[in-house]
Enzyme design. Structure first.
Site, short mmCIF file in Angstrom:
data_model
loop_
_atom_site.label_atom_id
_atom_site.label_comp_id
_atom_site.label_asym_id
_atom_site.label_seq_id
_atom_site.Cartn_x
_atom_site.Cartn_y
_atom_site.Cartn_z
N CYS A 150 0.81 -1.22 0.00
CA CYS A 150 0.00 0.00 0.00
C CYS A 150 0.84 1.27 0.00
O CYS A 150 0.30 2.38 -0.01
CB CYS A 150 -0.98 0.00 1.17
SG CYS A 150 -2.25 -1.27 1.00
N HIS A 162 -12.97 9.56 -7.28
CA HIS A 162 -11.97 9.55 -8.36
C HIS A 162 -10.85 10.56 -8.13
O HIS A 162 -10.35 11.19 -9.05
CB HIS A 162 -12.64 9.75 -9.73
CG HIS A 162 -13.37 8.54 -10.17
ND1 HIS A 162 -14.64 8.26 -9.73
CD2 HIS A 162 -13.01 7.52 -10.98
CE1 HIS A 162 -15.04 7.12 -10.27
NE2 HIS A 162 -14.06 6.64 -11.02
N GLU A 222 -13.07 -0.22 3.09
CA GLU A 222 -12.01 0.03 2.11
C GLU A 222 -12.00 -1.10 1.08
O GLU A 222 -11.72 -0.90 -0.08
CB GLU A 222 -10.67 0.13 2.83
CG GLU A 222 -9.56 0.64 1.95
CD GLU A 222 -8.32 0.97 2.74
OE1 GLU A 222 -8.15 2.15 3.10
OE2 GLU A 222 -7.53 0.04 3.00
#
Length: 149
Positions: A25, A75, A135
């Site tokens: 990540c 986005h 998530e």
């Protein structure tokens, strides 16, 4: 005095990277987030009020959460201000929608930020009860007002 909880579900796509993280990540990657917002209050008892019988109009809750969170982050790319060499990444040329946060953009930190944003916009007679931010399909963070008194 009857307290009722209302919950509304929201969806948004967002990319982030975790600076100084010791796993995958640390790279820019995205998630399909699902946010559950639960408020609590008493149904309106004023028969002359257009919101009679409601704790809060779902449309009003939707407007608040969309303005404060979804419309901004959908986005978008989110990075911590601690990320080294941010200016050299030339993010404004590469991305139209991006945010640099004063915190590491983990699910845990984002949900705390979301709680502050939502609380500041709710009507006085309505309280934020809880948030749940998925998530992934199997990983989520939860925030409860009762834990944060």
């Amino acid at each position: 005095m009857t307290k009722v909880r209302l919950t509304k579900e929201f969806h948004f796509e967002m990319a982030h990277a975790l600076w100084n993280y010791d796993g995958l990540c640390k790279n820019i990657h995205g998630h399909s987030y699902i946010l559950f917002v639960t408020v609590i209050g008493e149904p309106n008892k004023d028969i002359k009020n257009p919101k009679f019988g409601m704790v809060m109009d779902f449309g009003d809750l939707k407007r608040i959460v969309n303005q404060e969170i979804v419309d901004q982050l959908d986005h978008a790319l989110v990075l911590s201000e601690a990320t080294p060499n941010l200016e050299r990444l030339n993010i404004p040329q590469m991305f139209e929608r991006f945010f640099i946060t004063p915190y590491q953009p983990t699910c845990e930190n984002m949900i705390a930020d979301f709680a502050e944003r939502i609380i500041s916009k709710l009507p006085n007679e309505v309280n934020l009860h809880s948030l749940k931010l998925h998530e992934t399909a199997t990983s989520f963070a939860e925030w409860y007002a009762s834990d944060n008194l």
